[in-house]
Design a protein around this motif. Sequence first.
Motif, PDB file in Angstrom:
ATOM      1  N   PHE A   9     -22.201 -99.570 -61.398  1.00  0.00           N
ATOM      2  CA  PHE A   9     -22.044-100.325 -59.928  1.00  0.00           C
ATOM      3  C   PHE A   9     -20.437-100.225 -59.577  1.00  0.00           C
ATOM      4  O   PHE A   9     -20.157-100.061 -58.601  1.00  0.00           O
ATOM      5  CB  PHE A   9     -22.458-101.657 -60.368  1.00  0.00           C
ATOM      6  N   LEU A  10     -19.462-100.695 -60.543  1.00  0.00           N
ATOM      7  CA  LEU A  10     -18.126-100.651 -60.016  1.00  0.00           C
ATOM      8  C   LEU A  10     -17.650 -99.185 -59.744  1.00  0.00           C
ATOM      9  O   LEU A  10     -16.615 -98.995 -59.135  1.00  0.00           O
ATOM     10  CB  LEU A  10     -17.355-101.218 -61.407  1.00  0.00           C
ATOM     11  N   GLU A  14     -16.235 -99.692 -52.269  1.00  0.00           N
ATOM     12  CA  GLU A  14     -16.392-101.046 -51.932  1.00  0.00           C
ATOM     13  C   GLU A  14     -17.567-101.314 -51.003  1.00  0.00           C
ATOM     14  O   GLU A  14     -18.262-101.972 -51.033  1.00  0.00           O
ATOM     15  CB  GLU A  14     -15.157-101.432 -51.046  1.00  0.00           C
ATOM     16  N   ARG A  17     -20.907-100.947 -52.713  1.00  0.00           N
ATOM     17  CA  ARG A  17     -21.301-102.048 -53.621  1.00  0.00           C
ATOM     18  C   ARG A  17     -21.689-103.359 -52.679  1.00  0.00           C
ATOM     19  O   ARG A  17     -22.307-104.154 -52.936  1.00  0.00           O
ATOM     20  CB  ARG A  17     -19.935-102.696 -54.400  1.00  0.00           C
ATOM     21  N   ARG A  18     -20.966-103.505 -51.490  1.00  0.00           N
ATOM     22  CA  ARG A  18     -21.414-104.438 -50.631  1.00  0.00           C
ATOM     23  C   ARG A  18     -22.748-104.382 -50.158  1.00  0.00           C
ATOM     24  O   ARG A  18     -23.603-105.202 -49.814  1.00  0.00           O
ATOM     25  CB  ARG A  18     -20.315-104.391 -49.635  1.00  0.00           C
ATOM     26  N   TYR A  77     -16.753-108.055 -54.486  1.00  0.00           N
ATOM     27  CA  TYR A  77     -18.310-107.956 -54.397  1.00  0.00           C
ATOM     28  C   TYR A  77     -19.174-107.659 -55.441  1.00  0.00           C
ATOM     29  O   TYR A  77     -20.258-108.160 -55.528  1.00  0.00           O
ATOM     30  CB  TYR A  77     -18.588-106.792 -53.227  1.00  0.00           C
ATOM     31  N   SER A  78     -18.532-107.235 -56.638  1.00  0.00           N
ATOM     32  CA  SER A  78     -19.246-107.328 -57.845  1.00  0.00           C
ATOM     33  C   SER A  78     -19.603-108.478 -58.422  1.00  0.00           C
ATOM     34  O   SER A  78     -20.321-108.600 -59.374  1.00  0.00           O
ATOM     35  CB  SER A  78     -18.551-105.924 -58.699  1.00  0.00           C
TER      36      SER A  78
END
Length: 80
Positions: A9-10, A14, A17-18, A77-78
């Motif tokens: 996920f990371l 960005e 992830r959002r 966001y994570s």
Amino acid sequence: YLWMLWFTFLAFDEEARRFIVIAVGTLYPIAASTIACTSKNVKRDDTFWLTYWICFSILFLAMDYLENFVGSIRGFYSIC
């Protein structure tokens, strides 16, 4: 194996992830709310999901304003 999912996920940028956070935070509750409203069981489920949607919408609107201040934090966001 949750750590593998976390690092994967990371690895996304960005915007991805959002999108994932908003999609999971919206699609699952839509399905669960629909099931709760159409079931003839206890009304407690209906109250739970109504409370969820009220909190979700307040936080979603607040995030639009707050992300200018805390959006620069890597992995923000994570966390949410």
